[in-house]
Scaffold this motif. Structure first.
Motif, PDB file in Angstrom:
ATOM      1  N   ILE A   6     -29.721 -32.987  29.758  1.00 61.81           N
ATOM      2  CA  ILE A   6     -30.633 -33.784  30.575  1.00 61.81           C
ATOM      3  C   ILE A   6     -30.611 -33.309  32.019  1.00 61.81           C
ATOM      4  CG2 ILE A   6     -31.056 -36.102  31.503  1.00 61.81           C
ATOM      5  CD1 ILE A   6     -30.022 -37.143  28.718  1.00 61.81           C
ATOM      6  N   ALA A   7     -29.423 -32.995  32.533  1.00 62.90           N
ATOM      7  CA  ALA A   7     -29.305 -32.513  33.915  1.00 62.90           C
ATOM      8  C   ALA A   7     -30.047 -31.198  34.118  1.00 62.90           C
ATOM      9  CB  ALA A   7     -27.836 -32.361  34.307  1.00 62.90           C
ATOM     10  N   ALA A   8     -30.151 -30.388  33.064  1.00 61.71           N
ATOM     11  CA  ALA A   8     -30.854 -29.105  33.156  1.00 61.71           C
ATOM     12  C   ALA A   8     -32.363 -29.245  33.017  1.00 61.71           C
ATOM     13  CB  ALA A   8     -30.339 -28.153  32.073  1.00 61.71           C
ATOM     14  N   ALA A   9     -32.854 -30.422  32.657  1.00 60.17           N
ATOM     15  CA  ALA A   9     -34.281 -30.618  32.381  1.00 60.17           C
ATOM     16  C   ALA A   9     -35.203 -30.160  33.509  1.00 60.17           C
ATOM     17  CB  ALA A   9     -34.561 -32.071  32.011  1.00 60.17           C
ATOM     18  N   PRO A  10     -34.953 -30.511  34.771  1.00 61.16           N
ATOM     19  CA  PRO A  10     -35.866 -30.044  35.827  1.00 61.16           C
ATOM     20  C   PRO A  10     -35.921 -28.514  35.928  1.00 61.16           C
ATOM     21  CG  PRO A  10     -34.531 -31.842  36.656  1.00 61.16           C
ATOM     22  CD  PRO A  10     -33.953 -31.443  35.323  1.00 61.16           C
ATOM     23  N   ASP A  11     -34.769 -27.862  35.751  1.00 59.43           N
ATOM     24  CA  ASP A  11     -34.733 -26.398  35.804  1.00 59.43           C
ATOM     25  C   ASP A  11     -35.455 -25.790  34.615  1.00 59.43           C
ATOM     26  OD1 ASP A  11     -33.157 -26.495  38.140  1.00 59.43           O
ATOM     27  OD2 ASP A  11     -31.335 -26.679  36.940  1.00 59.43           O
ATOM     28  N   LEU A  12     -35.256 -26.365  33.428  1.00 58.39           N
ATOM     29  CA  LEU A  12     -35.951 -25.879  32.236  1.00 58.39           C
ATOM     30  C   LEU A  12     -37.458 -26.049  32.371  1.00 58.39           C
ATOM     31  CD1 LEU A  12     -33.527 -27.342  29.561  1.00 58.39           C
ATOM     32  CD2 LEU A  12     -33.806 -24.926  30.156  1.00 58.39           C
ATOM     33  N   LEU A  13     -37.880 -27.174  32.945  1.00 54.95           N
ATOM     34  CA  LEU A  13     -39.309 -27.401  33.168  1.00 54.95           C
ATOM     35  C   LEU A  13     -39.876 -26.361  34.126  1.00 54.95           C
ATOM     36  CD1 LEU A  13     -41.894 -29.029  32.821  1.00 54.95           C
ATOM     37  CD2 LEU A  13     -41.047 -30.598  34.588  1.00 54.95           C
ATOM     38  N   GLU A  14     -39.131 -26.049  35.185  1.00 52.41           N
ATOM     39  CA  GLU A  14     -39.610 -25.042  36.144  1.00 52.41           C
ATOM     40  C   GLU A  14     -39.754 -23.670  35.483  1.00 52.41           C
ATOM     41  OE1 GLU A  14     -41.081 -23.210  39.440  1.00 52.41           O
ATOM     42  OE2 GLU A  14     -40.902 -25.366  39.039  1.00 52.41           O
ATOM     43  N   VAL A  15     -38.799 -23.287  34.640  1.00 51.54           N
ATOM     44  CA  VAL A  15     -38.901 -22.011  33.917  1.00 51.54           C
ATOM     45  C   VAL A  15     -40.143 -22.007  33.032  1.00 51.54           C
ATOM     46  CG1 VAL A  15     -37.829 -20.598  32.120  1.00 51.54           C
ATOM     47  CG2 VAL A  15     -36.434 -21.483  33.988  1.00 51.54           C
ATOM     48  N   CYS A  16     -40.359 -23.099  32.330  1.00 50.41           N
ATOM     49  CA  CYS A  16     -41.544 -23.190  31.456  1.00 50.41           C
ATOM     50  C   CYS A  16     -42.825 -23.122  32.264  1.00 50.41           C
ATOM     51  CB  CYS A  16     -41.498 -24.467  30.624  1.00 50.41           C
ATOM     52  SG  CYS A  16     -40.221 -24.441  29.352  1.00 50.41           S
TER      53      CYS A  16
END
Length: 109
Positions: free
Chosen positions: A65-75
């Motif tokens: 969950i903590a990685a979600a903003p970073d994963l969204l930015e990569v996507c």
């Protein structure tokens, strides 16, 4: 953070909490405080202790969950790559990124 309903009547997030998110045990929080201000993955906080989730699973959920903003930015960045400039494998990854952005934001990129 606001929410709205999609055509299926399900409430969707329109904005996520900005800034860095960190996992601290079962909590997801901002690094500038010691409060689970994003969420808590501790089953006791939502009366689900009976599920028997172990500490390693609970903490892994918080890290994801903590990685979600970073994963969204990569996507989001991948969604701007031209499908015509890459091979079929990369194109399928980009399509997955587009679907992920839509799932996370409720909007097509």
């Amino acid at each position: 953070m606001g929410s709205r309903e999609n055509p299926r009547g399900v409430s969707e997030m329109s904005e996520h909490t900005r800034g860095q998110w960190i996992a601290v045990g079962a909590w997801v929080e901002h690094p500038d405080d010691d409060v689970a201000d994003i969420c808590s993955c501790d089953p006791a906080t939502i009366n689900q202790e009976h599920l028997g989730r172990g500490d390693s699973e609970i903490c892994a959920n918080a890290r994801l969950i903590a990685a979600a903003p970073d994963l969204l930015e990569v996507c989001r960045r991948l969604s701007h790559v031209s499908l015509f400039a890459v091979d079929e494998d990369v194109a399928s990854i980009i399509m997955l990124a587009l679907d992920t952005v839509q799932k996370a934001t409720g909007e097509k990129p």
